[in-house]
Design a protein around this motif. Sequence first.
Motif, PDB file in Angstrom:
ATOM      1  N   GLU A 171      -6.311 -21.825  47.209  1.00  0.00           N
ATOM      2  CA  GLU A 171      -6.632 -20.942  48.330  1.00  0.00           C
ATOM      3  C   GLU A 171      -7.481 -21.726  49.315  1.00  0.00           C
ATOM      4  O   GLU A 171      -8.183 -22.667  48.920  1.00  0.00           O
ATOM      5  CB  GLU A 171      -7.476 -19.740  47.856  1.00  0.00           C
ATOM      6  N   HIS A 179      -8.270 -20.167  42.902  1.00  0.00           N
ATOM      7  CA  HIS A 179      -6.913 -19.607  42.811  1.00  0.00           C
ATOM      8  C   HIS A 179      -6.949 -18.132  43.211  1.00  0.00           C
ATOM      9  O   HIS A 179      -7.961 -17.464  43.003  1.00  0.00           O
ATOM     10  CB  HIS A 179      -6.396 -19.765  41.374  1.00  0.00           C
ATOM     11  N   GLY A 180      -5.866 -17.641  43.732  1.00  0.00           N
ATOM     12  CA  GLY A 180      -5.792 -16.251  44.179  1.00  0.00           C
ATOM     13  C   GLY A 180      -5.660 -15.234  43.062  1.00  0.00           C
ATOM     14  O   GLY A 180      -5.786 -14.032  43.311  1.00  0.00           O
TER      15      GLY A 180
END
Length: 331
Positions: free
Chosen positions: A74, A129-130
């Motif tokens: 991200e 990370h999403g």
Amino acid sequence: MTTQPPTVVMSRTSSTDVSDYPFQKPHFLSVHDLNEATARSLINRASDYANAIRDNVPIEPTLVGKHVVNLFFENSTRTLASFDMATQRLGGRVTNLPMETSSVKKGESLVDTLKTIDAMRPDVIVIRHGSAGAADIAAKTVDAHVINAGDGAREHPTQALLDAVTVTRTFGDVSGLTITICGDIKHSRVARSNIALLSMLGADVRLCAPPTLLPDDIRDQGLGVFTNLADALPGSDVIMALRVQTERMDHSVIPSTREYHQQYGLTLDRLAVLAPKAKIMHPGPMNRGVEIDGNVADHPTKSLILDQVENGVAARMAVLHALISQDGHQT
Ligand code: CP
């Protein structure tokens, strides 16, 4: 013969003390990996690093020969740059992986990407990370130390640590302060980590948000919960504004950003009820004119926003140092 400048040896206590090995596990995935004593030891070390950087004092290079990989799925400005600088300030090497040009775009799975990077033998993988839980997957997959740099709406533990460092350096201690977190709490990993860490350190944490931006279970946690900013502000020592995360919400939760600003935006007029020593924080990136006005964000005495950024490098140095120095000293 040239004389070497003295390096700052940061250990405050004996080599087996919690100050030197604050992590029970080889990773930093959540603020719940800390207890009050270990959190305070990291805050103290980070504060020493922050002083040394400000005063241009040489710092003991405890990451010499170590390699840190920043694996960011991200976008990031603050977290990525500060992990890079923190590694270099401690003498380590760093690789920043631009995931938008990586094989993830060709369909490679998270686990395959992690195994690939780990096969190159880095000492630390910092992952953003999403998806909630991505850092835990990384910790189960790789041999390197893993640091969670934000996983979905779940946790952002080094942000909470740098915020605690900033509050401690400003007020002397977190304990006894009233800290009001205001804004999109439901979608905020920063809020989740800060609620846990600031409460652990003895703060009275208040939350203020529209009902649609409060987590469903929030009233079970024993915190002061407000839906009206005018009720939440009086008595607050710190107001921590959160970004309205339009990318994590559908359009039914707030009518418009203009209406949000009218009801919850931090303006100088609204903040007039605060004590003169009260401070404003924001993890960034900010939506000026939505959750915070520019003249509040840039206020010369009330705003701690750039102090947070400055302390972010020192906080990440403390975490990297702690994880690397506990190698061979696992409890
Ligand atoms: N606060 C924070 O995580 O900022 P970045 O997204 O720029 O890293």
